[in-house]
Motif scaffolding. Structure first.
Motif, PDB file in Angstrom:
ATOM      1  N   GLY A 125       0.829  -1.216   0.000  1.00 28.02           N
ATOM      2  CA  GLY A 125       0.000   0.000   0.000  1.00 28.02           C
ATOM      3  C   GLY A 125       0.853   1.251   0.000  1.00 28.02           C
ATOM      4  O   GLY A 125       0.582   2.206  -0.745  1.00 28.02           O
ATOM      5  N   ASP A 126       1.910   1.242   0.829  1.00 33.45           N
ATOM      6  CA  ASP A 126       2.802   2.403   0.886  1.00 33.45           C
ATOM      7  C   ASP A 126       3.481   2.618  -0.465  1.00 33.45           C
ATOM      8  O   ASP A 126       3.598   3.753  -0.951  1.00 33.45           O
ATOM      9  N   MET A 127       3.947   1.525  -1.062  1.00 33.12           N
ATOM     10  CA  MET A 127       4.631   1.648  -2.356  1.00 33.12           C
ATOM     11  C   MET A 127       3.667   2.125  -3.438  1.00 33.12           C
ATOM     12  O   MET A 127       4.061   2.889  -4.321  1.00 33.12           O
ATOM     13  N   GLN A 128       2.406   1.640  -3.370  1.00 30.25           N
ATOM     14  CA  GLN A 128       1.434   2.106  -4.359  1.00 30.25           C
ATOM     15  C   GLN A 128       1.196   3.604  -4.189  1.00 30.25           C
ATOM     16  O   GLN A 128       1.093   4.340  -5.185  1.00 30.25           O
ATOM     17  N   GLU A 129       1.122   4.059  -2.942  1.00 31.51           N
ATOM     18  CA  GLU A 129       0.952   5.490  -2.699  1.00 31.51           C
ATOM     19  C   GLU A 129       2.157   6.259  -3.241  1.00 31.51           C
ATOM     20  O   GLU A 129       2.007   7.297  -3.909  1.00 31.51           O
ATOM     21  N   GLN A 130       3.365   5.760  -2.927  1.00 32.32           N
ATOM     22  CA  GLN A 130       4.585   6.429  -3.398  1.00 32.32           C
ATOM     23  C   GLN A 130       4.657   6.397  -4.922  1.00 32.32           C
ATOM     24  O   GLN A 130       5.055   7.381  -5.557  1.00 32.32           O
ATOM     25  N   LEU A 131       4.261   5.243  -5.500  1.00 32.43           N
ATOM     26  CA  LEU A 131       4.283   5.127  -6.947  1.00 32.43           C
ATOM     27  C   LEU A 131       3.270   6.100  -7.581  1.00 32.43           C
ATOM     28  O   LEU A 131       3.569   6.745  -8.587  1.00 32.43           O
ATOM     29  N   GLY A 136       2.354  11.034 -10.397  1.00 36.20           N
ATOM     30  CA  GLY A 136       1.838  12.405 -10.438  1.00 36.20           C
ATOM     31  C   GLY A 136       2.953  13.402 -10.675  1.00 36.20           C
ATOM     32  O   GLY A 136       2.823  14.347 -11.444  1.00 36.20           O
ATOM     33  N   MET A 137       4.064  13.203 -10.035  1.00 28.82           N
ATOM     34  CA  MET A 137       5.204  14.098 -10.203  1.00 28.82           C
ATOM     35  C   MET A 137       5.742  14.003 -11.627  1.00 28.82           C
ATOM     36  O   MET A 137       6.126  15.013 -12.220  1.00 28.82           O
ATOM     37  N   LEU A 138       5.773  12.768 -12.145  1.00 29.04           N
ATOM     38  CA  LEU A 138       6.253  12.579 -13.512  1.00 29.04           C
ATOM     39  C   LEU A 138       5.313  13.276 -14.504  1.00 29.04           C
ATOM     40  O   LEU A 138       5.768  13.831 -15.499  1.00 29.04           O
ATOM     41  N   ASP A 139       4.032  13.169 -14.210  1.00 31.66           N
ATOM     42  CA  ASP A 139       3.070  13.828 -15.096  1.00 31.66           C
ATOM     43  C   ASP A 139       3.257  15.353 -15.043  1.00 31.66           C
ATOM     44  O   ASP A 139       3.079  16.039 -16.037  1.00 31.66           O
ATOM     45  N   GLN A 140       3.616  15.887 -13.882  1.00 33.65           N
ATOM     46  CA  GLN A 140       3.788  17.322 -13.735  1.00 33.65           C
ATOM     47  C   GLN A 140       5.176  17.787 -14.228  1.00 33.65           C
ATOM     48  O   GLN A 140       5.382  18.956 -14.481  1.00 33.65           O
TER      49      GLN A 140
END
Length: 157
Positions: A125-131, A136-140
């Motif tokens: 779950g943590d990794m999915q959140e980080q991913l 999102g950061m990559l998209d931005q």
């Protein structure tokens, strides 16, 4: 006279002396023969009685030895049974200890597996959140425009 009793002829002064002497000699020989037979039979009876005594003594010895050996066999059988029961009891206790230890180890392993699975789920779950955050950061993330490669080809500017 009795049957088998000799009859002697009567003579002037009594019985026929030669016939009486012959009869007496036969009776003496018969008595001697019977005495010898009696003596032989007595010795045979005595020998048989001595053999019987030896055989009885040997029989008593064998019976007492047999009794001792039967008692020893009973004692050995009792001790063997007691030893076998002790071995069985020890084996049962060892088996119980091994099973108990195996169950404890299995419980520990299952607890560890449960904890690891829980941690893995949490980590996933943590990794999915980080991913997701990274996506999102990559998209931005904007890549600045790259200058045209023509100006790089000029040697001097």
């Amino acid at each position: 006279m009795e049957p088998g009793t000799p009859k002697f002829r009567l003579m002037k002064n009594g019985y026929d002396r030669f016939a009486v002497d012959n009869a007496v000699d036969r009776y003496v020989q018969e008595i001697d023969s019977l005495k010898k037979q009696l003596d032989l039979t007595s010795r045979q009876i005595q020998s048989a009685n001595e053999q019987l005594a030896v055989i009885r003594q040997r029989y008593q010895t064998l019976v007492s030895e047999l009794t001792v050996k039967e008692k020893a066999a009973d004692d050995i059988a009792r001790l063997a049974l007691k030893e076998a029961n002790t071995i069985i009891e020890t084996a049962q206790n060892n088996a119980d200890a091994i099973v108990s230890e195996a169950l404890t180890t299995a419980r520990i392993i299952l607890n560890d597996l449960s904890r690891i699975a829980s941690e893995a789920t949490e980590m996933k779950g943590d990794m999915q959140e980080q991913l997701s955050s990274l996506m999102g950061m990559l998209d931005q993330f904007e890549i600045p425009p790259v200058p045209k490669s023509e100006w790089l080809n000029h040697e001097k500017l």
